[in-house]
Design an enzyme around this catalytic site. Structure first.
Site: not given
Length: 651
Positions: A456, A530
């Site tokens: 992150e 992603d």
């Protein structure tokens, strides 16, 4: 309101009352015919009868069919101990009326002479000979037949009664299932109740004028439009807008779904279409609203595997006929809504059927503010609640999403025992809707927690360093929904997107996996969402938007939706190979770009990850403390200490 409810005062008979009446009738017949259900008849013999007669206990005797005698005692005899058994009936009431005894006589002539002598001696008051019809036995014999007939009549009446226009019952299956809203009692929605949608309301206002004052247009030789098609994403207010049209025009409003025409029986859909338009013409001027019309309006084609005589196609054909068969003075307008206009049949879209297509788009920031104000009205909220702030936190939200946010905020406030809903409740509601429910009790090892934090932090670092990446607002490693961590952004609302903007977004999306590679020199499965996102973006650049140099200004996107019926691709195998290579090249180039950015800022990346492990949630201010002011910062009013959720990245 269905057509069957025109007379709300119609008497409704409870079937249990019918059953009770039948049983009561049977008991009454049994009672009136002297059945033994209500009185106890004691069998006696001729010798005992003679004794009773000698003692003067008998008041009268009735002989039935010259074979059976019924004996009635006088009141004085009923007080004697020997008649105690017959002095009361089964309900323990005084059995004064009688009869009290019964017995079979022998020779009727001898018995008659005996009775005549007793009358002459004043030992008997009266006697009589009469025929007897055993109605109770006849009724019991016919009772099964009567029950079957009654049940058959009851079932047939129920089947013919019909509900919701009769379409739900077997004998009215061809009737329309449209719900009729009466303009005098049911239609309460107006354009004031529809926040936003200014462009759509302006276009559809003319339809209201047609219905209110049709002569204004027909006097000049114009024809009233036959229909308008509302097209837009789900939850944008298409159905609400159609209902507001009916409320403004104050005309009857027939509402149904496209699936209401579909039935397993052949010809039912076409029959329902005919019945619907017949009802609308009888109540003209009127509006017919068909929601999700793509259920019956899909394009007809050779690739239809259900056959040429498909029931859905028959329904569509009847709909085409009815819409184009109106007289110019019928004053019936058809409104339809769909979010799949690309799959509708061209014959349905032509002028003369749906003359107008009104696009109902997702609301912009100004319209979102108006929608928030509508849904905030019934809530008990704090006085200083900023609707401008809420509108900025919800880009891409539809009207239905905003309504859900307001409801979730109220629930969260109630869960926390608050007296009013405040700004933090709305931010938590957006978190809940976009990312899912927090799962703080999920078991995660220390190594996994650091890997999630690095992932992150990689997203946050790369997006901070790129000009066209969406501004980051919040990063968390608290599991939420199916994700182990998430990064929240506030994307810019763009009407067009350029290649450099798409590439920066792809690079920021690959920042999570790139951070794992830079720090641990190994990657994990946590970047699935992603990879899915960047692959979709890269494929769109190459095959849809024509943004690739090798493929050139070519698109393989089919807005008509007909390609879904084809087995072959719209390009050759050589072109497919080039497409695959270009997609892979785009993704890999942005992956390497993200790695380079993270290697240049590795110390800051680790520092950000350490803070994230310690606090579990970091905001924009924390990134400014580490990286300094963002060089590409635009004028965006944002409260950094509060989370904003949009485009959350699942790890």
């Amino acid at each position: 309101m269905s057509n069957d409810n025109k007379n709300p005062n119609r008497l409704r008979v409870n079937p249990w009352l019918v059953y009770a009446a039948v049983i009561g009738l049977f008991l009454f017949i049994s009672y009136t015919t002297g059945g033994s259900n209500f009185q106890e008849l004691a069998k006696t013999t001729s010798s005992r009868f003679n004794t009773f007669l000698e003692h003067g206990d008998i008041q009268k005797v009735i002989v039935y069919n010259k074979t059976e005698a019924e004996v009635y005692l006088n009141p004085a005899a009923l007080k004697k101990p020997e008649h105690k058994a017959v002095a009361k009936d089964l309900l323990n009431r005084a059995n004064i009326k009688g009869p009290h005894y019964t017995f079979d006589i022998g020779n009727d002539e001898i018995f008659q002479k005996k009775l005549e002598q007793a009358v002459a001696d004043k030992k008997l008051k009266d006697f009589n000979f009469m025929p007897k019809s055993n109605w109770s036995e006849i009724f019991i014999g016919l009772l099964p037949v009567l029950i079957i007939v009654a049940l058959w009549i009851f079932i047939m009446r129920r089947m013919n009664a019909g509900g919701a226009g009769g379409g739900g019952q077997i004998f009215n299956i061809g009737k329309s299932k449209a719900r009729l809203f009466d303009e005098k009692t049911d239609i309460k929605t107006t354009f004031k109740d529809v926040a936003g949608l200014e462009g759509a309301k302006e276009e559809i206002q003319e339809i209201v004028e047609f219905l209110k004052n049709p002569s204004k247009y027909t006097n000049l030789g114009g024809k009233i439009p036959k229909g308008a098609l509302l097209v837009g994403p789900p939850g944008t207010g298409k159905t609400l807008l159609a209902k507001a049209v009916a409320g403004e025009a104050k005309v009857p409003f027939f509402s149904l779904s496209g699936s209401d025409f579909v039935e397993m029986f052949v010809g039912v859909g076409a029959s329902r279409v005919r019945d619907l338009f017949k009802q609308a013409k009888e109540k003209s001027p009127a509006i017919i609203f068909i929601d999700e019309i793509d259920a019956v309006g899909r394009a007809r084609g050779k690739s239809n595997f259900s056959g040429g005589n498909d029931e859905r196609e028959n329904t569509l054909n009847q709909l085409l006929t009815e819409m184009d068969g109106f007289g110019s003075d019928s004053n019936v307008i058809v409104l339809a809504a769909t979010n799949r206009a690309d799959v509708l049949d061209k014959a349905l879209m032509r002028a003369g059927r749906f003359d107008r297509q009104i696009f109902v788009d997702l609301p912009d920031i100004r319209e979102r503010k108006e929608i928030f104000e509508v849904h905030l009205a019934p809530l008990k909220k704090v006085a200083e609640l900023d609707t401008d702030f809420l509108a900025k936190q919800t880009p891409g939200f539809s009207g239905a999403d905003i309504a859900n946010v307001c409801n979730e905020a109220a629930l969260i406030a109630a869960r926390n025992n608050k007296e009013a809903v405040d700004k933090q409740d709305f931010l938590d509601a957006v978190d809940r809707i976009v990312g899912g429910l927090e799962k703080k009790n999920k078991i995660i090892t220390a190594d996994e927690k650091r890997a999630i934090a690095i992932h992150e932090a990689g997203h946050a670092t790369v997006s901070w360093m790129l000009e066209h990446a969406a501004p980051l607002v919040k990063v968390t490693i608290v599991p939420r929904g199916q994700s182990l961590g998430a990064a929240w952004y506030l994307p810019e609302e763009r009407q067009i997107v350029r290649p450099d903007q798409m590439l920066d977004e792809m690079c920021a999306t690959m920042g999570g996996r790139a951070a794992e590679k830079v720090v641990f020199d190994r990657i994990s499965t946590g970047a699935l969402s992603d990879l899915e996102k960047v692959t979709r973006q890269a494929r769109a650049m190459v095959t849809i938007y024509g943004l690739n140099d090798k493929i050139g200004n070519v698109t393989y996107y089919d807005s008509s939706g007909q390609n879904e019926y084809n087995f072959s691709k719209p390009y050759s195998e050589d072109t497919a190979l080039i497409i695959d290579k270009e997609i892979s090249s785009l993704i890999e180039s942005q992956y390497q770009r993200a790695i380079q950015i993270l290697q240049d800022n590795k110390d800051k990346l680790n520092k950000l990850a350490d803070i994230l492990i310690e606090r579990e949630v970091i905001f924009k201010d924390d990134l400014e403390d580490i990286f300094g002011k963002r060089p590409f910062e635009k004028e965006i009013e944002q409260t950094p200490e509060n989370p904003t959720e949009q485009n959350s990245e699942l790890s």
